[in-house]
Write an enzyme that holds these catalytic residues in place. Structure first.
Site, PDB file in Angstrom:
ATOM      1  N   HIS A 202       0.817  -1.208   0.000  1.00 18.94           N
ATOM      2  CA  HIS A 202       0.000   0.000   0.000  1.00 18.94           C
ATOM      3  C   HIS A 202       0.855   1.264   0.000  1.00 18.94           C
ATOM      4  O   HIS A 202       0.419   2.311  -0.473  1.00 18.94           O
ATOM      5  CB  HIS A 202      -0.945  -0.011   1.206  1.00 18.94           C
ATOM      6  CG  HIS A 202      -2.049  -1.012   1.064  1.00 18.94           C
ATOM      7  ND1 HIS A 202      -3.244  -0.901   1.735  1.00 18.94           N
ATOM      8  CD2 HIS A 202      -2.161  -2.143   0.325  1.00 18.94           C
ATOM      9  CE1 HIS A 202      -4.033  -1.913   1.426  1.00 18.94           C
ATOM     10  NE2 HIS A 202      -3.383  -2.683   0.578  1.00 18.94           N
ATOM     11  N   SER A 206       0.128  -0.518  -6.333  1.00 18.33           N
ATOM     12  CA  SER A 206       0.056  -1.677  -7.230  1.00 18.33           C
ATOM     13  C   SER A 206       0.512  -1.296  -8.632  1.00 18.33           C
ATOM     14  O   SER A 206       0.381  -0.138  -9.044  1.00 18.33           O
ATOM     15  CB  SER A 206      -1.380  -2.212  -7.292  1.00 18.33           C
ATOM     16  OG  SER A 206      -1.833  -2.629  -6.021  1.00 18.33           O
ATOM     17  N   LYS A 228     -15.022  -6.841  -7.605  1.00 22.57           N
ATOM     18  CA  LYS A 228     -14.233  -7.775  -8.410  1.00 22.57           C
ATOM     19  C   LYS A 228     -13.644  -8.887  -7.534  1.00 22.57           C
ATOM     20  O   LYS A 228     -13.607 -10.053  -7.937  1.00 22.57           O
ATOM     21  CB  LYS A 228     -13.098  -7.030  -9.122  1.00 22.57           C
ATOM     22  CG  LYS A 228     -13.573  -6.071 -10.199  1.00 22.57           C
ATOM     23  CD  LYS A 228     -12.426  -5.464 -10.959  1.00 22.57           C
ATOM     24  CE  LYS A 228     -11.832  -6.451 -11.934  1.00 22.57           C
ATOM     25  NZ  LYS A 228     -10.857  -5.807 -12.850  1.00 22.57           N
ATOM     26  N   ASP A 229     -13.220  -8.523  -6.343  1.00 25.84           N
ATOM     27  CA  ASP A 229     -12.691  -9.537  -5.431  1.00 25.84           C
ATOM     28  C   ASP A 229     -13.774 -10.521  -5.008  1.00 25.84           C
ATOM     29  O   ASP A 229     -13.530 -11.731  -4.928  1.00 25.84           O
ATOM     30  CB  ASP A 229     -12.085  -8.872  -4.187  1.00 25.84           C
ATOM     31  CG  ASP A 229     -10.701  -8.308  -4.455  1.00 25.84           C
ATOM     32  OD1 ASP A 229     -10.118  -8.634  -5.507  1.00 25.84           O
ATOM     33  OD2 ASP A 229     -10.203  -7.538  -3.607  1.00 25.84           O
ATOM     34  N   GLU A 272       4.027 -33.736  -1.840  1.00 26.10           N
ATOM     35  CA  GLU A 272       2.790 -33.232  -2.436  1.00 26.10           C
ATOM     36  C   GLU A 272       3.092 -32.590  -3.783  1.00 26.10           C
ATOM     37  O   GLU A 272       4.220 -32.199  -4.071  1.00 26.10           O
ATOM     38  CB  GLU A 272       2.141 -32.205  -1.503  1.00 26.10           C
ATOM     39  CG  GLU A 272       1.525 -32.816  -0.258  1.00 26.10           C
ATOM     40  CD  GLU A 272       0.166 -33.413  -0.510  1.00 26.10           C
ATOM     41  OE1 GLU A 272       0.010 -34.175  -1.484  1.00 26.10           O
ATOM     42  OE2 GLU A 272      -0.759 -33.127   0.261  1.00 26.10           O
TER      43      GLU A 272
END
Length: 377
Positions: A202, A206, A228-229, A272
């Site tokens: 922050h 971004s 959107k999230d 895995e």
């Protein structure tokens, strides 16, 4: 009244600036959703793991039976365990996409964000490995034996470190207790590092798909990106529930449904699926110490991007590297396939070829970016 006003003015305003009024580039795509999906996945893993600890017993005599007890006798215990197992797979899918997006769009230019992300990734791999040991099945026991024994190749201190990890001369009850303790405690540290990661993000802001300076056109995070999230959360919830309820064992090794037995070695020991690319690199090097170094470098090599300097912020402006990047993604998938196969011809030879390209890509990335910028001067 004064304390409430102070709380409202300081803490709530900080939270508002951190989430609601956060300025974000207006053109970021759904590839930027995976950060929030990772946060949701981490919370799900934390909560499901917490409830599983209520019924799990970290003792080699009863650990396997306690897992069966969770599945059969505890209300919704089957859902908790399958959610925890498959949640780990989703978590690594999201983090690989998140890292891949960061490489493509030059997120490493924000150095504190990238460094904190690498540290989180390393801890996540450690925590997931420890969690894989806890059911105390055949693959859990032998996976712990093989992977921890690799540390013995470290000169002088290797055997001492392995002895401390094991708590004795072999993988035993002390080992299981250590792994359970660390598997429980480390997620708290990861959550703290995630918070630091978000603070750095922050502060630096971004990036965006066009690779432009983000300050040109920004909008508030709420409501556009929150919606959107939530769309990403919706599709994740559908896929997650389908996998947990209908195909819960699709990504689980069948050998781990057999109780650990130190006298019976599985035909093929493998971790895995999300470790298979590193495991393939480890096996491709004949020297034990060299293989261990390559194993750690397969993750730490992400740090070399910190030395990459470029004029642009997206591989879209570097066509040759753009093509190499997609082959690199395919190469990682092939390494996972190699890691799931036995060490025999032609898998051994193919693993060496793919491992060489894996490390060569990082050199090619930095060199060609610098060379392309030089041509443009």
């Amino acid at each position: 009244m004064f304390s409430y006003k102070f709380f409202r003015k300081f803490y709530l305003s900080k939270l508002n600036n951190f989430v609601v009024d956060l300025s974000s580039p207006s053109n970021i795509s759904y590839f930027w959703n995976f950060g929030s999906l990772l946060g949701v996945s981490l919370l799900m893993q934390f909560m499901s793991g917490l409830f599983l600890t209520f019924h799990y017993a970290a003792n080699v005599m009863v650990a396997f039976d306690s897992v069966i007890h969770i599945m059969r006798d505890v209300n919704s215990g089957w859902f908790l365990r399958y959610a925890h197992i498959n949640g780990a797979s989703f978590f690594f899918i999201f983090i690989y996409i998140h890292i891949g997006r960061g490489i493509f769009y030059f997120s490493f230019k924000k150095k504190p964000v990238w460094l904190s992300g690498i540290l989180i990734f390393l801890l996540l791999m450690m925590v997931a490995f420890m969690g894989y040991i806890l059911p105390w099945g055949q693959m859990s026991f032998w996976g712990a034996t093989v992977i921890t024994n690799l540390i013995s190749s470290v000169p002088k201190l290797g055997e001492v470190i392995v002895f401390w990890i094991w708590g004795g001369f072999s993988v035993n009850n002390a080992t299981l207790n250590r792994f359970f303790s660390f598997h429980f405690v480390f997620p708290f540290l990861i959550m703290f590092l995630v918070f630091i990661h978000l603070v750095f993000l922050h502060n630096y802001g971004s990036n965006n798909p066009l690779g432009l300076i983000g300050s040109y056109d920004k909008i508030f995070f709420y409501p556009y990106f929150v919606i959107k999230d939530f769309l990403g959360f919706f599709f994740f919830a559908i896929l997650f529930l389908i996998l947990v309820c209908f195909f819960p064992l699709m990504l689980v090794d069948s050998e781990n449904f057999i109780m650990a037995n130190s006298l019976v070695t599985p035909l093929h020991i493998q971790p895995e699926w999300y470790y298979l690319f590193s495991y393939a690199i480890l096996r491709s090097i004949p020297n034990k110490l060299g293989g261990v170094m390559a194993l750690f470098l397969s993750v730490l090599v992400l740090g070399v991007f910190l030395f990459c300097k470029s004029k642009f912020n997206s591989l879209s402006y570097y066509p040759v590297i753009d093509f190499g990047y997609y082959y690199f993604v395919i190469n990682i998938g092939l390494l996972m396939w190699i890691g799931a196969n036995q060490v025999e011809y032609p898998f051994y030879l193919l693993g060496q070829m793919f491992s060489i390209f894996f490390f060569f890509f990082f050199y090619m990335y930095i060199y060609l970016v610098s060379f392309w910028d030089f041509l443009l001067d």
